[in-house]
Design an enzyme around this catalytic site. Structure first.
Site, short mmCIF file in Angstrom:
data_model
loop_
_atom_site.label_atom_id
_atom_site.label_comp_id
_atom_site.label_asym_id
_atom_site.label_seq_id
_atom_site.Cartn_x
_atom_site.Cartn_y
_atom_site.Cartn_z
N LYS A 278 -10.17 57.12 -130.25
CA LYS A 278 -10.95 56.67 -129.18
C LYS A 278 -12.33 57.27 -128.98
O LYS A 278 -12.66 58.52 -129.80
CB LYS A 278 -9.93 56.87 -128.10
CG LYS A 278 -8.86 56.10 -127.93
CD LYS A 278 -8.09 56.33 -126.51
CE LYS A 278 -6.89 55.41 -126.35
NZ LYS A 278 -7.19 53.98 -126.22
N ARG A 352 2.44 49.07 -128.21
CA ARG A 352 3.20 47.66 -128.70
C ARG A 352 4.20 48.14 -129.71
O ARG A 352 5.37 47.85 -129.73
CB ARG A 352 2.29 46.82 -129.33
CG ARG A 352 1.36 46.93 -130.34
CD ARG A 352 0.37 46.18 -130.49
NE ARG A 352 -0.81 46.24 -129.45
CZ ARG A 352 -1.73 45.47 -129.42
NH1 ARG A 352 -1.77 44.48 -130.03
NH2 ARG A 352 -2.82 46.05 -128.41
N1 BES Z 1 -3.50 53.28 -123.83
C1 BES Z 1 -4.39 52.13 -124.29
C2 BES Z 1 -4.79 51.14 -123.25
C3 BES Z 1 -5.55 51.79 -122.20
C4 BES Z 1 -6.79 51.65 -122.08
C5 BES Z 1 -4.80 52.33 -121.19
C6 BES Z 1 -7.63 52.24 -120.97
C7 BES Z 1 -5.64 52.48 -119.87
C8 BES Z 1 -6.82 52.68 -119.82
C9 BES Z 1 -3.81 51.45 -125.68
O1 BES Z 1 -2.93 52.04 -126.43
C10 BES Z 1 -5.02 51.20 -126.38
O2 BES Z 1 -5.78 51.88 -126.93
N2 BES Z 1 -5.25 49.75 -126.66
C11 BES Z 1 -6.31 49.22 -127.32
C12 BES Z 1 -5.82 48.07 -128.16
C13 BES Z 1 -6.40 47.62 -129.27
C14 BES Z 1 -6.72 48.60 -130.22
C15 BES Z 1 -5.80 46.40 -130.00
C16 BES Z 1 -7.19 48.50 -126.41
O3 BES Z 1 -7.14 47.88 -125.35
O4 BES Z 1 -8.28 48.74 -126.87
ZN ZN Z 2 -3.92 53.24 -128.16
#
Ligand code: BES
Ligand code: ZN
Ligand code: ZN
Length: 503
Positions: A278, A352
């Protein structure tokens, strides 16, 4: 909180604050004249002049100067027009009351219950809104400041002024208190820093909960997950020094272990994104990536308190998502507990994966209906903003029953579609059964739809709470931070479910 079941009068009640509902059309309210007469202050004039506001959610606090009154302050709650007042607005108004009481450190309160009654909202409901709103509103986030000199203030006592049956009023307040306490517990879990709330600590919390409410509990550790072949949660955990846990709670309220409703929560205690790391800004707040788990535990607490005659199971897959020489990587292929294989395209789409094994386990443990909850995608925020939970389902009737519960609690849920084309894209891989990141569009649908691949024909609802689980700033029902969203809706759903819904 001590609930006083003696019904005092205005002149006999000794309290820090008397809470009074005021609206534009106040005149015909029972006891209003006695109230005005007893306190002797020009309250009606102040209402007329706007010094005491009747607009919805306006809070006005005034000191009592009458020498005969044992009430220190009057706190007026604006109800707007009584005819159009909704339960949601009333709950939020009480949230602001809770905030005021917290700030002014009032520990004994008296609710003039009948002053909150409307044609639509009987006193027995208003008192539930009051307990929920006040206790959620008064919640504060635990801090670790060494210099903090602000003493925690708990609301210690509540009295009711009412013409209604006191047993019913007190019971309503207790239900609201149970709901709010569970929400606040969930909030505290979400607000706990990742170094303090590891997967094993989360499991210990679940064990304590189980002891308190006599749930059956099972905690699977890393060795057991390996033994069972839960390759998805294990892949996410590979980069971590902390062990993963699969947590299962079972509450049997019906005679036989059938028609089991399974809540499945994402319990990622910190999400770095793994090698698909991230951004600096994106990392902050990822201690809250276990909001789904918190919702499950909060709902189970309410169920443990109220003991409905239904069967409920909670399953939580918990790990953090870290980076090290041993971490999983894009291009890896993993085998889930279900046997299905997954091509990893993005290690940040880890929720997921955890849910894939958790959902399979919940089914294997006898869940006949599934609701999974997860802070799954940023995409749900793009689609719906921070105030709506996104949903998918494979069973419209089941979802419609759930929507009724969400309307009751005021926790907004919005359904998105899951089409055959979406499923095709989730199943597209040259080397595995599924891929975990089908593209840069439709994130929420792909995230939830991926979980759906492990559900089969079991009636299922997916709830993406990435936007709603953590509040960016203070709001009427609570402070910035974990919201405990869906705790109340899940529990209400279970309470209201009929045999008809479970067909
Ligand atoms: N934990 C995150 C989603 C999230 C984002 C929760 C902001 C709370 C606030 C999740 O694991 C994630 O990173 N999802 C990605 C998925 C993508 C890489 C397919 C996303 O939403 O960017
Ligand atoms: Zn994630
Ligand atoms: Zn995540």
């Amino acid at each position: 909180m001590y609930i006083n079941k003696n019904i005092p009068n205005f002149d006999s009640v000794a309290t820090d604050v008397l809470i009074v509902g005021v609206s534009k059309n106040q005149n015909n309210m029972a006891n209003w004249d006695q109230f005005i007469e007893f306190f002797g202050q020009p309250i009606e004039q102040w209402i007329k002049d706007g010094d005491i506001q009747t607009t919805a959610k306006a809070i006005t606090k005034i000191p009592v100067y009458s020498s005969k009154a044992k009430v220190k302050r009057l706190l007026f709650v604006g109800l707007g027009n009584r005819k159009t007042l909704t339960p949601d607005t009333l709950r939020e108004a009480f949230g602001l009351v809770g905030k005021t009481l917290q700030k002014t450190r009032k520990v004994s309160m008296t609710l003039w219950v009948d002053s909150f009654e409307t044609e639509e909202i009987p006193a027995s409901d208003a008192v539930i809104m009051a307990a929920e709103g006040i206790m959620m509103g008064a919640y504060t986030v635990e801090n670790y400041k060494t210099t903090s000199n602000v003493a925690e203030v708990a609301l210690e006592e509540v009295n009711f002024i009412t013409h209604q049956d006191i047993e019913e009023i007190a019971a309503g307040f207790e239900v609201g208190e149970i709901y709010a306490t569970a929400v606040n517990e969930a909030r505290s879990l979400i607000n706990k820093p990742g170094n303090m709330l590891t997967s094993s600590k989360l499991a210990e919390y679940a064990v304590e909960l189980a002891k308190q409410y006599d749930f059956e509990v099972e905690i699977l550790d890393k060795a057991q997950l390996e033994e069972l072949g839960m390759g998805a949660i294990l892949a996410v955990n590979k980069g971590s020094k902390e062990e993963p846990r699969m947590i299962t709670l079972k509450y049997q309220g019906a005679e036989n272990w059938e028609d089991v409703i399974g809540f499945v929560g994402k319990g990622v205690t910190f999400d770095t994104g793994g090698y698909s790391i991230k951004s600096k800004a994106g990392l902050v707040g990822m201690k809250g990536d276990m909001g789904g788990a918190a919702a499950v535990l909060g709902a189970m607490r309410i169920i443990g308190e109220l003991r409905p005659n239904k069967n409920v199971m909670g399953v939580i897959g918990s790990t953090d998502n870290m980076i090290s020489g041993g971490a999983f990587k894009p291009d890896d292929v993993i085998t889930t507990y279900s046997g299905k294989t997954i091509e990893i395209l993005n290690t940040d789409a880890e929720g997921r994966l955890v849910l894939a094994d958790a959902v399979t386990y919940a089914k294997q443990q006898g869940a006949n209906y599934l609701i999974d909850l997860a802070t799954l995608t940023g995409g749900v925020i793009t689609a719906l903003g921070y105030d709506k939970t996104g949903a998918l389902t494979n069973n419209q009737e089941f979802f419609d029953a759930f929507l009724k519960a969400s309307a009751e609690t005021g926790e907004f849920v919005w359904q998105l579609p899951l089409t055959e084309n979406d499923k095709k894209r989730i199943r597209k891989s040259d080397i595995a059964d599924l891929n975990n990141s089908p593209g840069s569009d439709g994130h929420m649908i792909f995230g939830g739809g991926f979980v759906g691949e492990f559900v089969g024909d079991t009636p299922w609802i997916h709830l993406d709470i990435a936007g709603t689980s953590d509040a960016l700033s203070d709001y009427d029902l609570g402070p910035k931070g974990g919201t405990g969203v869906m705790v109340r809706t899940l529990a209400t759903f279970v309470e209201r479910l009929t045999q008809e819904d479970l067909k």
